[in-house]
Structures are given as structure tokens and as C-alpha cells.
Design a protein around this motif. Structure first.
Motif, PDB file in Angstrom:
ATOM      1  N   GLY B  45       3.810   9.200 -16.674  1.00  0.00           N
ATOM      2  CA  GLY B  45       4.060   8.378 -17.468  1.00  0.00           C
ATOM      3  C   GLY B  45       5.450   7.172 -16.741  1.00  0.00           C
ATOM      4  N   ILE B  48       3.330   5.218 -14.446  1.00  0.00           N
ATOM      5  CA  ILE B  48       2.474   4.240 -15.105  1.00  0.00           C
ATOM      6  C   ILE B  48       3.269   3.032 -15.522  1.00  0.00           C
ATOM      7  CG2 ILE B  48       1.151   3.816 -17.235  1.00  0.00           C
ATOM      8  CD1 ILE B  48      -0.453   5.788 -15.909  1.00  0.00           C
ATOM      9  N   ARG B  49       4.578   3.335 -15.946  1.00  0.00           N
ATOM     10  CA  ARG B  49       5.631   2.152 -16.396  1.00  0.00           C
ATOM     11  C   ARG B  49       5.841   1.362 -15.260  1.00  0.00           C
ATOM     12  NH1 ARG B  49      10.796   1.660 -16.230  1.00  0.00           N
ATOM     13  NH2 ARG B  49      11.657   0.104 -17.859  1.00  0.00           N
ATOM     14  N   LEU B  51       4.085   1.150 -12.393  1.00  0.00           N
ATOM     15  CA  LEU B  51       2.942   0.533 -12.160  1.00  0.00           C
ATOM     16  C   LEU B  51       2.505  -0.809 -12.842  1.00  0.00           C
ATOM     17  CD1 LEU B  51      -0.053   3.139 -11.719  1.00  0.00           C
ATOM     18  CD2 LEU B  51       0.290   1.275 -10.133  1.00  0.00           C
ATOM     19  N   TYR B  52       3.155  -0.922 -14.105  1.00  0.00           N
ATOM     20  CA  TYR B  52       3.131  -2.390 -14.805  1.00  0.00           C
ATOM     21  C   TYR B  52       3.840  -3.360 -13.961  1.00  0.00           C
ATOM     22  CZ  TYR B  52       3.208  -5.610 -18.530  1.00  0.00           C
ATOM     23  OH  TYR B  52       3.317  -7.005 -18.894  1.00  0.00           O
ATOM     24  N   GLY B  55       2.727  -3.279 -10.118  1.00  0.00           N
ATOM     25  CA  GLY B  55       1.380  -3.799  -9.827  1.00  0.00           C
ATOM     26  C   GLY B  55       0.953  -4.956 -10.425  1.00  0.00           C
ATOM     27  N   VAL B  56       0.614  -4.757 -11.933  1.00  0.00           N
ATOM     28  CA  VAL B  56       0.284  -5.754 -12.881  1.00  0.00           C
ATOM     29  C   VAL B  56       0.996  -7.038 -12.871  1.00  0.00           C
ATOM     30  CG1 VAL B  56      -0.280  -6.288 -15.307  1.00  0.00           C
ATOM     31  CG2 VAL B  56      -0.593  -3.842 -14.417  1.00  0.00           C
ATOM     32  N   LEU B  59      -0.182  -9.233 -10.024  1.00  0.00           N
ATOM     33  CA  LEU B  59      -1.760  -9.610  -9.921  1.00  0.00           C
ATOM     34  C   LEU B  59      -1.850 -10.988  -9.641  1.00  0.00           C
ATOM     35  CD1 LEU B  59      -3.790  -7.529 -12.389  1.00  0.00           C
ATOM     36  CD2 LEU B  59      -4.167  -8.039  -9.982  1.00  0.00           C
ATOM     37  N   SER B 157      -0.443   0.849  -5.968  1.00  0.00           N
ATOM     38  CA  SER B 157      -0.682  -0.474  -6.201  1.00  0.00           C
ATOM     39  C   SER B 157      -1.113  -1.297  -5.049  1.00  0.00           C
ATOM     40  CB  SER B 157       0.572  -1.200  -6.737  1.00  0.00           C
ATOM     41  OG  SER B 157       0.908  -0.815  -7.772  1.00  0.00           O
ATOM     42  N   LEU B 160      -4.608  -1.287  -4.030  1.00  0.00           N
ATOM     43  CA  LEU B 160      -5.537  -2.092  -4.951  1.00  0.00           C
ATOM     44  C   LEU B 160      -5.305  -3.331  -4.849  1.00  0.00           C
ATOM     45  CD1 LEU B 160      -4.911   0.388  -7.989  1.00  0.00           C
ATOM     46  CD2 LEU B 160      -6.807   0.517  -6.566  1.00  0.00           C
ATOM     47  N   LEU B 161      -4.109  -3.872  -4.687  1.00  0.00           N
ATOM     48  CA  LEU B 161      -3.814  -5.428  -4.739  1.00  0.00           C
ATOM     49  C   LEU B 161      -4.413  -6.008  -3.743  1.00  0.00           C
ATOM     50  CD1 LEU B 161       0.082  -5.494  -5.750  1.00  0.00           C
ATOM     51  CD2 LEU B 161      -1.962  -6.311  -7.014  1.00  0.00           C
ATOM     52  N   ALA B 163      -7.165  -5.170  -1.974  1.00  0.00           N
ATOM     53  CA  ALA B 163      -8.811  -5.013  -2.337  1.00  0.00           C
ATOM     54  C   ALA B 163      -9.044  -6.318  -3.045  1.00  0.00           C
ATOM     55  CB  ALA B 163      -9.198  -3.849  -2.763  1.00  0.00           C
ATOM     56  N   ILE B 164      -8.019  -6.555  -4.106  1.00  0.00           N
ATOM     57  CA  ILE B 164      -8.245  -7.673  -4.899  1.00  0.00           C
ATOM     58  C   ILE B 164      -8.197  -8.893  -4.249  1.00  0.00           C
ATOM     59  CG2 ILE B 164      -7.433  -8.838  -7.135  1.00  0.00           C
ATOM     60  CD1 ILE B 164      -6.567  -6.149  -7.971  1.00  0.00           C
ATOM     61  N   SER B 166      -8.742  -9.566  -0.929  1.00  0.00           N
ATOM     62  CA  SER B 166      -9.850  -9.749  -0.214  1.00  0.00           C
ATOM     63  C   SER B 166     -11.036 -10.030  -1.016  1.00  0.00           C
ATOM     64  CB  SER B 166     -10.247  -8.384   0.586  1.00  0.00           C
ATOM     65  OG  SER B 166      -9.246  -8.026   1.429  1.00  0.00           O
ATOM     66  N   PHE B 206      -8.405  -0.641   4.303  1.00  0.00           N
ATOM     67  CA  PHE B 206      -7.820   0.157   3.377  1.00  0.00           C
ATOM     68  C   PHE B 206      -6.626   0.985   3.491  1.00  0.00           C
ATOM     69  CE2 PHE B 206      -7.736   4.020   0.696  1.00  0.00           C
ATOM     70  CZ  PHE B 206      -7.527   3.518  -0.649  1.00  0.00           C
TER      71      PHE B 206
END
Lengths: 155, 264
Positions: B45, B48-49, B51-52, B55-56, B59, B157, B160-161, B163-164, B166, B206
Motif C-alpha cells: 500500500g 501504491i501511494r 506510485l500515485y 507516476g500518475v 503523466l 513508474s 511505464l512512463l 513507454a507512454i 514513446s 525498455f
């Protein structure tokens, strides 16, 4: 921020990231058409392969029928031995002609197969007997100059 | 020998020693974070917190930058390639530039500026306000509770970032060359697909972004944890994070590229 909202956003982020990776693999890199179908292996000896690379396409009538999987140098014949993976849907006669061609002016080099008239088909492990090497610019210029010089001497 | 020269040589020596000392400390801290990771990964958890936040919230900058970088690449590529009548190769140019280099590198540079600096500032401020010391007093390990979740959130993150980034770049290139200029759509995709290789280009890109993720977040958490507990110290640490991680990304990129694409 509430735990559920946080999880939702992070979940969406991870899905987007993995989705982006999938798009890169399938749409950009075209992974789905690479090496998934049944295939058979044949080889061909070329005097000169030019800039041919592993994974270059093998085409017949412009259609991709396979890929180059290996390039070796033979110390017996002093030739380049090119191994190709051909899609098993496409069968070629034994006297098929293989040439190394270039796609456009700036394009990559690939192998072009021109089907012959033999009734016996190429199978796993066979070698193509009729091959045509890559065009090497220096050789062409050399040949042109040689011809020009012999024309001049004739007069 | 004049006194000024002696003191400047002393200064160089002092700075060199300090640099080596900091590198040793950073390596020790990195190993400590790895060792304590098991504890924080069990409480996922926390990751996850983070990651927000890491990562988020990164974005928007990644999506917008990726789109514009792709659009510029498409435009520039078209301008150059049309001189040779090979404008259909613009798809290949955009995709290869993004997947191999610009995706991982530019996304990592943006990530270092957006998320790396935030991580350093947050940890540095927690240290300055003695929150880390308070945790220690309550027998809560600050490395396992504060540092490791942020580190792993960054490591997860980053690829993933990238890849987004690209994908948005390829979309930007498609938008400019196919929709606005009118390059043949079929040729755009087919040239791209026949020239971009999954293993050589996409997988290596990657792997690169994974390395960048580790480097940027390791630098960010160390700078935050090691910052002097003052306002000036935290601001200095934040600046150092951006500078050091940007240099580390570019240096690592050269080394990884030499390993991955040598002789191809």
C-alpha cells in the motif's frame, strides 16, 4: 485522498503503461507477425551479401515470405552462407533463384526469390543452387570503366 | 609557493575526497535501501501511494512532451526525407528515434525534474522538520517506511512512463505526417513495422528505462536523506538531484547504447 481513488488512479496508470508497451510491441514492432507461424529452413550461398543483415525480409513478388535467420562465412567455398526461415505456407520449386536486392534508394537489403519451374519443392535443410550476389557499387563502376577503356582502345 | 596556490590545491583535493566519500555513502545507502525493501514491499500500500505521486502525477508532462517531440520529429524527418523521395520512411525514423533513444532518455530527464526533485524535497523536508528522527524514536525505520517505497515507486513508474512517452511520440508523428501532411498511411505503418525490431529496439529501450528509473530514484532518495536539515540545504539537494540524475542518465545512456547496439 481516499484510498479507493488513489488505487483507481494508480491502476489506471499501470494499465496505461502496460497498454503503451503492448502498442509498442504489436503495432510499432509488429511482434505478432514475427516468427509465430510454422516455417522451414533453407540456405543459399552468395559470393557477396553486401549489407544484408540478420532478420532482413525474404520476399517473393514483393510479399514477405520469410526472414534471414543466420549469416555465416564458409571456409570451404569462401562464400557467405545465408540461412532463411520461410513460412511453411509458401513452397518454392527446387530451381528457385535467390538474389540480394535493395529496397528503394535508401532502403535496406533483402532477399528476393524468383520461383523456377521444377516440380520438386524446396524442403527443410535444402540449399538454393541459383543465387545472385548483392550489387556492389565499386564493382559496377570498375566494370563500367573497364568496358569504356576497351571501347576506346578498339578505335 | 604562494599561499593562494597552496590553498587552491588543497581545495581541489578536499573536493575530490568529499566526492569519493559521498559516492561511498551513496552506495552504502543504496544497498541499505535494497536490504530494507522486503519490509516495505510487504506493505505494498505504501508503494501504491507513492506510485500515485511519482507516476500518475508525472503523466501530464510525459504525455504532452511525448506528443510534441513526436510531432517535431515527424515534421523534421519529413522535411529531410522528402528531398530524397523517401518520405514514407518517416514512420521508421520517428519510431526508431523514440523507442531507442528519445523515449527512455527524455522521459527520464523529465521524470528526474518532476518526480526526482519532489522526492528529494519531500524527504529533505521530513529530515529538516525532524520527522525522520521522530520515526526512529518510535522504532519505525525511516528507510523502510519513507525511502524504500519511494524508490520502488520510481523504479516501477519509469519504464511505464517511457513507454507512454514513446507511444505518444509515435502518435504525434502520425498526426503531423499522415493527417496534416498527407503521407500514405499504409506505408507509414508498414515501413515502421518492418524496421522496428522487438528485441533489438523495444526490449533494449525498455531495459534502458529500467536502469534510468533505478539511477534517478536512487539519486533522489539519497540526496533527500543526506541533505543538510535547513531550507538552504534542502534547496541545494533538490538542485543536485536534477543535475546529478540528468548527468547520470546521459552517461548511462552512452554506456548502455554501446553495450546494446554495438556492431548493429
Amino acid at each position: 485522498m481516499q484510498r479507493a481513488t488513489l488505487d483507481l488512479w494508480v491502476g489506471l496508470f499501470v494499465i496505461t503503461g502496460i497498454g503503451a508497451l503492448m502498442i509498442l510491441s504489436l503495432k510499432v514492432g509488429n511482434l505478432n507477425t514475427y516468427g509465430v507461424t510454422d516455417s522451414y529452413v533453407i540456405s543459399g550461398n552468395f559470393e557477396n551479401i553486401g549489407g544484408l543483415k540478420i532478420r532482413a525480409p525474404v520476399k517473393s513478388s514483393g510479399v514477405v515470405v520469410g526472414r534471414v535467420t543466420d549469416i555465416q562465412f564458409s571456409t570451404k567455398t569462401y562464400d557467405a552462407v545465408v540461412t532463411m526461415n520461410i513460412d511453411s505456407r509458401y513452397l518454392f520449386p527446387k530451381d528457385t533463384f535467390a538474389s540480394i536486392l535493395t529496397a528503394g534508394l535508401l532502403g535496406e537489403q533483402y532477399i528476393g526469390l524468383a520461383a523456377g519451374g521444377d516440380e520438386v519443392m524446396l524442403k527443410e535443410g535444402d540449399t538454393i543452387m541459383k543465387t545472385n550476389s548483392a550489387m556492389v557499387l565499386e564493382e559496377m563502376i570498375g566494370r563500367f570503366l573497364f568496358d569504356k577503356a576497351s571501347e576506346d582502345n578498339a578505335f | 609557493m604562494p599561499k593562494r596556490i597552496v590553498s587552491s590545491i588543497q581545495g581541489i583535493g578536499h573536493r575530490t575526497l568529499e566526492g569519493i566519500w559521498r559516492l561511498g555513502r551513496a552506495t552504502r545507502f543504496f544497498l541499505l535501501v535494497l536490504m530494507k525493501s522486503a519490509t516495505s514491499l510487504r506493505r505494498f500500500g505504501l508503494v501504491i501511494r507513492e506510485l500515485y505521486y511519482v507516476g500518475v502525477l508525472s503523466l501530464i508532462i510525459i504525455v504532452v512532451s511525448g506528443l510534441f517531440v513526436g510531432m517535431v520529429l515527424g515534421l523534421q524527418g519529413y522535411e529531410t526525407l522528402q528531398k530524397y523521395g523517401s518520405e514514407t520512411a518517416v514512420g521508421t525514423l520517428v519510431a526508431l528515434s523514440l523507442v531507442r533513444e528519445l523515449g527512455p532518455v527524455v522521459a527520464a530527464l523529465l521524470f528526474a525534474s518532476r518526480a526526482g526533485s519532489a522526492i528529494t524535497a519531500e524527504i529533505g523536508l521530513m529530515k529538516a522538520t525532524e520527522q525522520l528522527a521522530a520515526m526512529g524514536m518510535m522504532a519505525v525505520d525511516p528507510v523502510a517506511r519513507v525511502v524504500a517505497p519511494r524508490f520502488w515507486a520510481g523504479v516501477i513508474s519509469m519504464p511505464l512512463l517511457a513507454a507512454i512517452f514513446s507511444v505518444m511520440g509515435v502518435f504525434g508523428g502520425y498526426l503531423v505526417t499522415v493527417i496534416f501532411i498527407g503521407v500514405d498511411e499504409g506505408s507509414f505503418w508498414s515501413q515502421m513495422q518492418s524496421n522496428v525490431d522487438f528485441r533489438i529496439d523495444i526490449l533494449n529501450g525498455f531495459i534502458k528505462s529500467c536502469f534510468f528509473g533505478v539511477a534517478v530514484t536512487a539519486i533522489a532518495v539519497f540526496e533527500g536523506y543526506d541533505s543538510p536539515p535547513t531550507a538552504e540545504g534542502v534547496s541545494g539537494a533538490t538542485t543536485r538531484t536534477v543535475v546529478t540524475s540528468s548527468l547520470a542518465i546521459l552517461g548511462l545512456d552512452f554506456i548502455l547504447t554501446a553495450f546494446m547496439f554495438r556492431g548493429l
